[in-house]
Enzyme design. Sequence first.
Site, PDB file in Angstrom:
ATOM      1  N   CYS A  73      59.711  46.135  37.230  1.00 10.61           N
ATOM      2  CA  CYS A  73      58.410  45.904  36.839  1.00 10.61           C
ATOM      3  C   CYS A  73      58.593  46.044  35.434  1.00 10.61           C
ATOM      4  O   CYS A  73      59.047  46.953  34.662  1.00 10.61           O
ATOM      5  CB  CYS A  73      57.550  47.129  37.415  1.00 10.61           C
ATOM      6  SG  CYS A  73      55.899  47.347  36.815  1.00 10.61           S
ATOM      7  N   CYS A  76      56.567  49.655  34.029  1.00 13.61           N
ATOM      8  CA  CYS A  76      57.339  50.946  34.039  1.00 13.61           C
ATOM      9  C   CYS A  76      58.795  50.840  34.479  1.00 13.61           C
ATOM     10  O   CYS A  76      59.515  52.180  34.758  1.00 13.61           O
ATOM     11  CB  CYS A  76      56.520  51.617  34.972  1.00 13.61           C
ATOM     12  SG  CYS A  76      56.843  51.063  36.857  1.00 13.61           S
ATOM     13  N   CYS A 121      53.581  47.134  42.036  1.00 11.53           N
ATOM     14  CA  CYS A 121      54.578  48.040  41.684  1.00 11.53           C
ATOM     15  C   CYS A 121      53.967  49.305  42.426  1.00 11.53           C
ATOM     16  O   CYS A 121      52.713  49.913  42.221  1.00 11.53           O
ATOM     17  CB  CYS A 121      54.730  48.202  40.420  1.00 11.53           C
ATOM     18  SG  CYS A 121      55.824  49.812  39.797  1.00 11.53           S
ATOM     19  N   CYS A 124      53.462  52.251  39.323  1.00 12.08           N
ATOM     20  CA  CYS A 124      52.318  52.060  38.370  1.00 12.08           C
ATOM     21  C   CYS A 124      51.119  51.250  38.720  1.00 12.08           C
ATOM     22  O   CYS A 124      50.141  51.230  38.169  1.00 12.08           O
ATOM     23  CB  CYS A 124      52.883  51.471  37.051  1.00 12.08           C
ATOM     24  SG  CYS A 124      53.275  49.818  37.081  1.00 12.08           S
ATOM     25  N   CYS A 144      56.133  35.584  45.852  1.00 18.22           N
ATOM     26  CA  CYS A 144      55.915  34.653  45.024  1.00 18.22           C
ATOM     27  C   CYS A 144      55.532  35.500  43.698  1.00 18.22           C
ATOM     28  O   CYS A 144      54.372  36.205  43.694  1.00 18.22           O
ATOM     29  CB  CYS A 144      54.894  33.707  45.319  1.00 18.22           C
ATOM     30  SG  CYS A 144      54.753  32.463  44.145  1.00 18.22           S
TER      31      CYS A 144
END
Length: 156
Positions: A73, A76, A121, A124, A144
């Site tokens: 991510c 984070c 995510c 976060c 995607c």
Amino acid sequence: MKKLVLACLLISLGACKGTAQKEKKETFEINKSESEWKATLTSEQFYILREEGTERPFSSELLSIKEEGTYVCAACETPVFKSSTKFDSGTGWPSFYDYIKGNVAFSTDQKLGYTRSEEHCATCGGHLGHVFNDGPKPTGKRHCINGDALKFIAAK
């Protein structure tokens, strides 16, 4: 009679205004204010990760990466996808047939007038993209993902 109908209508409308209809706000391990996110993300990352935007197809530098590693991510650095599950979907966005369990969460997105499965995510809450049921084996899924929602960490 009109007053009775009007009174029933008003009572019915008031009954529909319960708290059950309010969207539940999720809490995540990493919580920052909008200004804190803006200070740490690029404007494009903020648009995608925090405002659930979508980047232009074929604009991500991550499309051409073929080496072994992990996609994390961008907000984070939680590992979300392994390079071994990446494939060329031809859609213009980085695509994966599987995700790292426990690090990606899912919700329902109906912004376009039909139901899609949105992924974010799990650490976060950053918006990553959407998952579809038209991917390759073994899962049949196509995650995607917006390239600006990810960073690539090459294997050592």
